[in-house]
Design a protein around this motif. Structure first.
Motif, PDB file in Angstrom:
ATOM      1  N   CYS A 126       6.715  16.849  12.493  1.00 16.87           N
ATOM      2  CA  CYS A 126       7.900  17.322  11.663  1.00 16.87           C
ATOM      3  C   CYS A 126       8.903  16.441  11.916  1.00 16.87           C
ATOM      4  O   CYS A 126      10.306  16.933  11.824  1.00 16.87           O
ATOM      5  CB  CYS A 126       8.005  18.842  11.638  1.00 16.87           C
ATOM      6  N   ALA A 127       8.738  15.310  12.309  1.00 19.13           N
ATOM      7  CA  ALA A 127       9.736  14.497  12.969  1.00 19.13           C
ATOM      8  C   ALA A 127      11.111  14.104  11.830  1.00 19.13           C
ATOM      9  O   ALA A 127      12.245  14.131  12.263  1.00 19.13           O
ATOM     10  CB  ALA A 127       9.214  12.970  13.555  1.00 19.13           C
ATOM     11  N   ALA A 128      10.472  14.072  10.564  1.00 18.85           N
ATOM     12  CA  ALA A 128      11.542  14.101   9.471  1.00 18.85           C
ATOM     13  C   ALA A 128      12.446  15.203   9.505  1.00 18.85           C
ATOM     14  O   ALA A 128      13.727  14.896   9.224  1.00 18.85           O
ATOM     15  CB  ALA A 128      10.812  13.872   8.437  1.00 18.85           C
ATOM     16  N   LEU A 129      12.186  16.295   9.834  1.00 16.38           N
ATOM     17  CA  LEU A 129      12.869  17.393   9.881  1.00 16.38           C
ATOM     18  C   LEU A 129      13.779  17.515  11.070  1.00 16.38           C
ATOM     19  O   LEU A 129      14.976  17.935  11.015  1.00 16.38           O
ATOM     20  CB  LEU A 129      11.971  18.746   9.662  1.00 16.38           C
TER      21      LEU A 129
ATOM     22  N   GLY B 282      13.691  12.376  20.439  1.00 19.20           N
ATOM     23  CA  GLY B 282      13.243  11.441  19.492  1.00 19.20           C
ATOM     24  C   GLY B 282      12.146  10.352  19.970  1.00 19.20           C
ATOM     25  O   GLY B 282      11.959   9.714  19.155  1.00 19.20           O
ATOM     26  N   ALA B 283      11.610  10.589  21.281  1.00 18.14           N
ATOM     27  CA  ALA B 283      10.705   9.546  21.460  1.00 18.14           C
ATOM     28  C   ALA B 283       9.296  10.330  21.592  1.00 18.14           C
ATOM     29  O   ALA B 283       8.382  10.688  22.256  1.00 18.14           O
ATOM     30  CB  ALA B 283      10.759   9.419  23.211  1.00 18.14           C
ATOM     31  N   TYR B 284       8.947  10.430  20.073  1.00 19.09           N
ATOM     32  CA  TYR B 284       7.700  11.209  19.720  1.00 19.09           C
ATOM     33  C   TYR B 284       6.568  10.698  20.130  1.00 19.09           C
ATOM     34  O   TYR B 284       5.440  11.145  20.671  1.00 19.09           O
ATOM     35  CB  TYR B 284       7.672  11.211  17.990  1.00 19.09           C
ATOM     36  N   SER B 285       6.443   9.138  20.122  1.00 20.35           N
ATOM     37  CA  SER B 285       5.217   8.453  20.554  1.00 20.35           C
ATOM     38  C   SER B 285       4.949   8.634  21.952  1.00 20.35           C
ATOM     39  O   SER B 285       3.926   8.771  22.422  1.00 20.35           O
ATOM     40  CB  SER B 285       5.110   6.920  20.285  1.00 20.35           C
ATOM     41  N   ALA B 286       6.064   8.846  22.718  1.00 19.04           N
ATOM     42  CA  ALA B 286       5.925   8.895  24.568  1.00 19.04           C
ATOM     43  C   ALA B 286       5.502  10.207  24.683  1.00 19.04           C
ATOM     44  O   ALA B 286       4.538  10.462  25.455  1.00 19.04           O
ATOM     45  CB  ALA B 286       7.265   8.728  25.067  1.00 19.04           C
TER      46      ALA B 286
ATOM     47  N   ALA C 259       9.184   3.660  15.266  1.00 20.54           N
ATOM     48  CA  ALA C 259       9.047   2.932  16.148  1.00 20.54           C
ATOM     49  C   ALA C 259      10.153   3.328  17.377  1.00 20.54           C
ATOM     50  O   ALA C 259      11.187   3.881  17.027  1.00 20.54           O
ATOM     51  CB  ALA C 259       9.251   1.609  15.909  1.00 20.54           C
ATOM     52  N   PRO C 260       9.670   3.484  18.671  1.00 19.28           N
ATOM     53  CA  PRO C 260      10.310   3.868  19.497  1.00 19.28           C
ATOM     54  C   PRO C 260      11.533   2.681  19.922  1.00 19.28           C
ATOM     55  O   PRO C 260      11.303   1.661  19.512  1.00 19.28           O
ATOM     56  CB  PRO C 260       9.710   3.810  20.767  1.00 19.28           C
ATOM     57  N   GLU C 261      12.935   3.153  20.257  1.00 18.55           N
ATOM     58  CA  GLU C 261      13.717   2.417  20.334  1.00 18.55           C
ATOM     59  C   GLU C 261      14.406   2.485  21.840  1.00 18.55           C
ATOM     60  O   GLU C 261      14.635   3.497  22.199  1.00 18.55           O
ATOM     61  CB  GLU C 261      15.208   2.627  19.286  1.00 18.55           C
ATOM     62  N   THR C 262      14.610   1.421  22.280  1.00 18.89           N
ATOM     63  CA  THR C 262      15.406   1.370  23.703  1.00 18.89           C
ATOM     64  C   THR C 262      16.435   0.345  23.800  1.00 18.89           C
ATOM     65  O   THR C 262      16.415  -0.546  23.153  1.00 18.89           O
ATOM     66  CB  THR C 262      14.342   1.312  24.744  1.00 18.89           C
TER      67      THR C 262
ATOM     68  N   PHE D 197       7.925  18.368  25.487  1.00 18.99           N
ATOM     69  CA  PHE D 197       8.942  18.696  24.681  1.00 18.99           C
ATOM     70  C   PHE D 197      10.299  17.909  24.857  1.00 18.99           C
ATOM     71  O   PHE D 197      10.942  17.603  23.974  1.00 18.99           O
ATOM     72  CB  PHE D 197       9.148  20.177  24.741  1.00 18.99           C
ATOM     73  N   VAL D 198      10.503  17.457  26.098  1.00 17.63           N
ATOM     74  CA  VAL D 198      11.751  16.487  26.437  1.00 17.63           C
ATOM     75  C   VAL D 198      11.498  15.211  25.583  1.00 17.63           C
ATOM     76  O   VAL D 198      12.384  14.792  24.808  1.00 17.63           O
ATOM     77  CB  VAL D 198      11.636  16.164  27.840  1.00 17.63           C
ATOM     78  N   ALA D 199      10.346  14.577  25.511  1.00 17.52           N
ATOM     79  CA  ALA D 199      10.190  13.588  24.861  1.00 17.52           C
ATOM     80  C   ALA D 199      10.644  13.628  23.361  1.00 17.52           C
ATOM     81  O   ALA D 199      11.104  13.000  22.897  1.00 17.52           O
ATOM     82  CB  ALA D 199       8.878  13.094  25.094  1.00 17.52           C
TER      83      ALA D 199
END
Length: 632
Positions: free
Chosen positions: A272-275, A329-333, A497-500, A323-325
């Protein structure tokens, strides 16, 4: 085989195992029950792996295999179809569930060899697998909720598998009740999603999520979804059921903690990242809850003596990291740590099961010691898992935990600081477990003399999981360490995509701090439990240690605040309403019927003159009533 058939086969195979063991298992030889369950898990894993090859053949942006099998629920404008999807996120979850689940099934053949209920056990195990696969492959929230409730049911059945033990029955009930609290929030979120967007299918919901921007629903939906995740994934304040889940057989603990149920909440938030992207406050709630849960559970793990309970609090803590990840917003992590955690946590639980099996059901670390010589395979495989969970290079946990800490640092220094402290505590309590169980002198010589290594059907899964714990980190080696972060790129079409914005120098510095934290925990554990002649001296002394041993008295507080008042209310309703009103009404009617029967019974004399007299009286009464109508 068509893609639709392969996709359907993934949950169907374990369901077939349930039917075979459940329906005709009594007629089968005991030796066939476990292998049949393993075959079902193997077929499911094979179907998922074959479907993955077809998914990888598609362009990155088009990696979706979806099929609607039949119309399921319809009411007015509402529609929920039985549809499954196989995209990079669900593919990753399906492979973890079936792959690690298969190894746990194989291990269970040896662990449950002498249990009187193998048919029921393996049927439940396959059902657990099927429910989790429905959860991760579902293409709409309603079907996801079916799998969500299915894993909750299976947790109740498996935690309370040895129902003749009062503690196991109570633990099963506790897991069931606590999860219902979270599930109520999840159900409200589904209602609100349909009310706000007019659909429960993932595609329309996520595509139209932007319509919610700025509305109350944009915040309420992700928060209610997270309430469900808090229950299923054992976060503050609903984490109390997971440590008690240790009452089930050890393979059950491995399945719940590593491959299936507790990861459902992390998967759901990532899905549910979009939400969540529409509600920064909800993301903050997720991240803060995760880091506080991670720290709280890690401190409790410092003082536990039950080998499985230490690992249980470790699971709660590691879920907090995930859950921290996803919260920052670091869903892939978060998913990366879910994958690596599945390997090393399953290995730790199954290794603990091998220790318990060797010591004839002994689980107390205070009564172990010196087992390294007796259980060399168990020791070395568990050491790999311990190094991995502690975040030491080059094992898998190092890469996944480092990715989370780097993302947390970029989001908020406090999250990173608490996460780093938790990493040091994790290293300490895990090496405390290893040193108390395997090093030093045996504190139970009689049990030590009888200890023996697990049979091949148990240690082979340990070896394979050790390979996974050591090598799965290669899926996410970051660019500043010379990798390409393959898992993040694979998941990008689903979670982004992860952003850093950190420089390579900053990332290297954070990595060095994380390694130092892990080494600090290892060093302190070595000084405390290896260098001392009596490593357990003072382990139960002091108010602070007692506070940790009793888990901050949270269970006792919940008992007084919620359980006891609920029982008191139930007692009052029983005595005051059930007994007096309901039973009184039913018993009163029964007494009235009996009284009427006795009164009418007196008219049944058996004498003809009496009956004739009554007949005449009735006739006179009717005549009087008829005449009275005309006279009066």
């Amino acid at each position: 085989m068509s893609e639709a058939a392969l996709l359907f086969l993934i949950p169907l195979a374990p369901l077939a195992g349930v039917l075979i063991n459940g329906a005709i298992g009594r007629r089968l030889a005991r030796a066939l029950l476990g292998p049949l369950a393993c075959l079902a898990a193997l077929v499911s894993f094979g179907a998922a792996a074959l479907l993955l090859t077809r998914l990888l053949a598609l362009p990155d942006a088009a990696r979706l295999i979806r099929h609607e099998y039949y119309d399921w629920l319809f009411a007015g404008d509402f529609a929920a179809r039985f549809a499954l999807r196989f995209d990079p996120l669900s593919a990753t979850m399906a492979l973890v569930v079936t792959g690690v689940g298969l190894l746990i099934h194989i291990y269970s053949i040896g662990y449950m060899a002498h249990d009187p209920g193998p048919r029921r056990f393996f049927a439940y195990l396959n059902l657990f697998l099927a429910a989790m696969l429905i959860l991760v492959l579902a293409d709409n929230f309603v079907l996801m909720f079916v799998g969500w409730e299915g894993v909750g049911l299976c947790s109740y059945l498996l935690i309370g598998f040895w129902f003749h033990k009062p503690s196991a029955a109570a633990a099963g009930r506790k897991a069931f009740v606590v999860n219902r609290i979270g599930d109520f929030g999840f159900l409200l979120a589904i209602f609100l999603i349909y009310s706000a967007l007019g659909s429960v299918d993932y595609g329309p919901v996520f595509e139209d999520a932007g319509r919610l921007a700025g509305s109350a629903a944009a915040l309420a939906i992700p928060l209610l979804l997270f309430v469900g995740a808090i229950g299923k994934s054992a976060q503050i304040p609903l984490y109390v059921w997971l440590p008690d889940a240790m009452e089930g057989p050890t393979p059950v603990s491995a399945l719940i903690h590593a491959a299936t149920m507790v990861t459902a909440g992390v998967y759901m938030v990532a899905r549910c990242a979009a939400l969540y992207e529409l509600a920064p406050l909800a993301q903050t709630v997720v991240a803060v809850t995760g880091v506080l849960t991670a720290l709280l559970a890690a401190t409790i793990g410092l003082a536990q003596f039950d080998i499985k309970r230490v690992l249980a609090y470790s699971t709660v803590s590691q879920l907090g990291y995930m859950f921290v990840a996803v919260g920052v917003g670091a869903y892939s992590a978060g998913i990366f740590h879910l994958v690596t955690h599945a390997f090393f946590k399953a290995l730790l639980f199954l290794g603990a099961g091998a220790v318990i099996h060797a010591l004839h059901e002994q689980q107390d670390l205070r009564r172990m010691g010196g087992l390294k010589a007796k259980l060399p395979i168990t020791y070395w495989t568990m050491l790999i898992a311990t190094l991995a969970i502690s975040g030491l290079p080059p094992l898998s946990g190092f890469f996944s935990k480092d990715a989370i800490l780097a993302a947390a640092f970029e989001h908020a220094w406090l999250l990173w600081g608490l996460g780093t402290v938790t990493a040091a505590l994790t290293s300490f309590y895990m090496f405390r477990l290893m040193l108390l169980a395997f090093h030093g002198q045996s504190r139970e010589p009689h049990a030590y003399q009888r200890a023996h290594e697990a049979p091949a059907v148990m240690w082979l899964p340990l070896a394979l999981l050790a390979a996974g714990a050591a090598l799965s980190g290669t899926l996410g080696v970051p660019e500043f360490l010379g990798g390409s972060n393959r898992l993040a790129r694979f998941l990008a079409p689903v979670v982004g995509a992860p952003e850093t914005h950190l420089s390579h120098a900053a990332e290297l510095g954070l990595t060095a701090v994380a390694i130092a934290a892990a080494l600090l925990g290892l060093g302190l554990a070595y000084l405390r439990y290896q260098r001392r002649e009596n490593p357990l001296a003072g382990e139960e002394q002091g108010a602070a240690r007692q506070l940790l041993i009793h888990k901050y008295y949270v269970d006792e507080a919940y008992g007084r605040l919620f359980v006891q008042p609920t029982f008191a209310l139930a007692q009052a309703l029983w005595r005051g309403f059930d007994v007096v009103v309901i039973d009184g009404a039913v018993n009163g009617l029964a007494k009235l019927a009996a009284l009427a029967g006795r009164g009418l019974g007196r008219l049944q004399t058996g004498r003809v003159p009496t009956y004739i007299s009554i007949l005449l009286l009735g006739a006179v009464a009717l005549l009087w009533a008829w005449v009275g109508r005309w006279v009066f």
